[in-house]
Scaffold this active site. Structure first.
Site, short mmCIF file in Angstrom:
data_model
loop_
_atom_site.label_atom_id
_atom_site.label_comp_id
_atom_site.label_asym_id
_atom_site.label_seq_id
_atom_site.Cartn_x
_atom_site.Cartn_y
_atom_site.Cartn_z
N GLU A 38 1.21 1.06 1.49
CA GLU A 38 -0.15 1.00 1.38
C GLU A 38 -0.75 -0.24 1.61
O GLU A 38 -0.11 -1.36 1.70
CB GLU A 38 -0.34 1.30 -0.38
CG GLU A 38 -1.89 1.12 -0.85
CD GLU A 38 -1.73 1.27 -2.36
OE1 GLU A 38 -2.88 1.97 -2.93
OE2 GLU A 38 -1.17 0.62 -2.89
N HIS A 86 -2.59 -3.79 1.74
CA HIS A 86 -2.88 -4.85 0.45
C HIS A 86 -3.91 -5.95 1.04
O HIS A 86 -3.65 -7.11 0.95
CB HIS A 86 -1.56 -5.37 -0.02
CG HIS A 86 -0.94 -4.37 -0.83
ND1 HIS A 86 -0.43 -3.22 -0.56
CD2 HIS A 86 -0.70 -4.42 -2.32
CE1 HIS A 86 0.24 -2.54 -1.61
NE2 HIS A 86 -0.03 -3.41 -2.70
N ASP A 112 4.80 -2.81 -2.56
CA ASP A 112 4.87 -1.98 -3.61
C ASP A 112 6.49 -1.56 -3.56
O ASP A 112 6.90 -0.90 -4.43
CB ASP A 112 3.88 -0.79 -3.52
CG ASP A 112 2.71 -1.13 -4.10
OD1 ASP A 112 2.42 -2.50 -4.30
OD2 ASP A 112 1.65 -0.22 -4.04
N HIS A 165 4.26 0.76 -7.82
CA HIS A 165 2.87 1.43 -7.57
C HIS A 165 2.32 2.37 -8.68
O HIS A 165 2.80 3.43 -8.97
CB HIS A 165 3.24 2.51 -6.29
CG HIS A 165 2.00 3.05 -5.79
ND1 HIS A 165 1.28 2.37 -4.98
CD2 HIS A 165 1.82 4.32 -5.52
CE1 HIS A 165 0.09 3.26 -4.78
NE2 HIS A 165 0.72 4.60 -4.79
N GLU A 209 -0.09 4.49 -9.27
CA GLU A 209 -0.36 5.90 -8.99
C GLU A 209 1.13 6.91 -9.30
O GLU A 209 0.98 7.92 -9.23
CB GLU A 209 -0.95 6.35 -7.71
CG GLU A 209 -2.34 5.56 -7.65
CD GLU A 209 -2.29 4.18 -6.92
OE1 GLU A 209 -1.51 3.45 -7.17
OE2 GLU A 209 -3.41 4.08 -6.42
N HIS A 238 -5.07 -4.98 -7.43
CA HIS A 238 -4.71 -4.36 -5.93
C HIS A 238 -4.92 -5.65 -4.89
O HIS A 238 -6.26 -5.75 -4.62
CB HIS A 238 -5.17 -3.03 -5.60
CG HIS A 238 -4.81 -2.66 -4.38
ND1 HIS A 238 -3.43 -2.09 -4.25
CD2 HIS A 238 -5.37 -2.49 -3.24
CE1 HIS A 238 -3.31 -1.76 -2.94
NE2 HIS A 238 -4.30 -1.98 -2.18
N GLU A 269 -0.05 -9.84 -7.04
CA GLU A 269 0.94 -9.39 -5.89
C GLU A 269 1.09 -10.28 -4.87
O GLU A 269 2.09 -10.55 -4.06
CB GLU A 269 0.26 -7.82 -5.48
CG GLU A 269 0.53 -6.77 -6.35
CD GLU A 269 -0.32 -5.45 -5.68
OE1 GLU A 269 0.68 -4.60 -5.79
OE2 GLU A 269 -1.41 -5.34 -5.30
#
Length: 252
Positions: free
Chosen positions: A33, A35, A44, A120, A122, A176, A181
């Site tokens: 994904e 970032h 992730d 992650h 989700e 995010h 992160e």
């Protein structure tokens, strides 16, 4: 080579280590994904795998399975959505079936306890379903297994949050590609972060509902939901040290 990674073992070494359920299996699950323009597509995956390896090395009696790299669809209000090239997601059904199959495959080797380490957001409820089904399916075969599901960020205390965000924390929903992160990646994979490309922006604001099809205008063109400008490797160390220590202590 003495490694906690199953993928780096020959099959006989692996067989001997897991006989009679002797080891707990750590299974990192992440996503590919975006970032932001300053960071690679795989935090992730890399973050939970790093934590899993550190926990296994510290605790003993644990092995780390190859991570599941593809995760459930990026959502606008937690991951920026699926508008960005590089964000490569699977359906909830696919993730559930994949995790379910992997857990049962390891069960056939004699393993009986699993720690699924999610990186992650989700993914969460699809992994719940995979774990629940795997436990029930194993029981139908006369085998009792245990699956523990955790997300590493749940082990970060308010004290550490206040240390990382001395000017105030905008909340998990907009982290995010932000300070947390980015700081962790600066610590474990600094070559995958380019702070010169950071987009400094205020935290995203969203209405209290979702809409489908998703509206790309809800998301910054950078893809991040808050600014990573104040990320540092030192902050990454604070976060990782706490997560690794607490997870090791809880599940050793």
């Amino acid at each position: 080579m003495n490694s906690v990674k199953i993928a780096e073992m020959d099959w006989m070494t692996y067989r001997d280590k897991v006989q009679d359920g002797a080891c707990k299996i750590l299974l990192p699950v992440g996503a590919i994904e975006q970032h932001g323009p300053h960071m690679s597509l795989n935090p992730d995956v890399l973050i939970p795998e790093h934590i899993a390896c550190q926990v296994a090395e510290r605790s003993g009696g644990m092995l780390v399975a190859p991570p599941i790299a593809y995760g459930y669809k990026s959502q606008v209000k937690s991951g920026g959505g699926n508008f960005f090239p590089g964000t490569t997601c699977v359906s909830g059904r696919s993730l559930e079936e994949y995790a379910y199959d992997v857990i049962l495959a390891f069960t056939e080797h004699g393993n009986r306890e699993f720690i699924v380490l999610n990186g992650h957001y989700e993914n969460s409820m699809f992994l719940v379903e995979a774990a629940d089904r795997a436990v029930k399916q194993a029981r139908l075969s006369g085998i009792e297994i245990k699956v523990i599901l955790l997300s590493y960020w749940d082990f970060i205390s308010e004290t550490t949050i206040e240390k990382v965000f001395p000017d105030g924390f905008s909340g998990w929903a907009v982290e995010h590609g932000g300070v947390l992160e980015t700081s962790i990646m600066l610590k474990i994979h600094p070559k995958l972060v380019d702070m010169s490309k950071v987009v400094d922006m205020p935290p995203a604001e969203f209405p209290p509902y979702d809409v489908f099809p998703p509206d790309p205008d809800w998301v910054s063109s950078s893809g991040t939901l808050s600014s990573p400008a104040k990320a540092t490797a030192e902050k990454g160390s604070w976060i990782l040290d706490e997560c690794i220590e607490k997870i090791s202590r809880t599940f050793s």
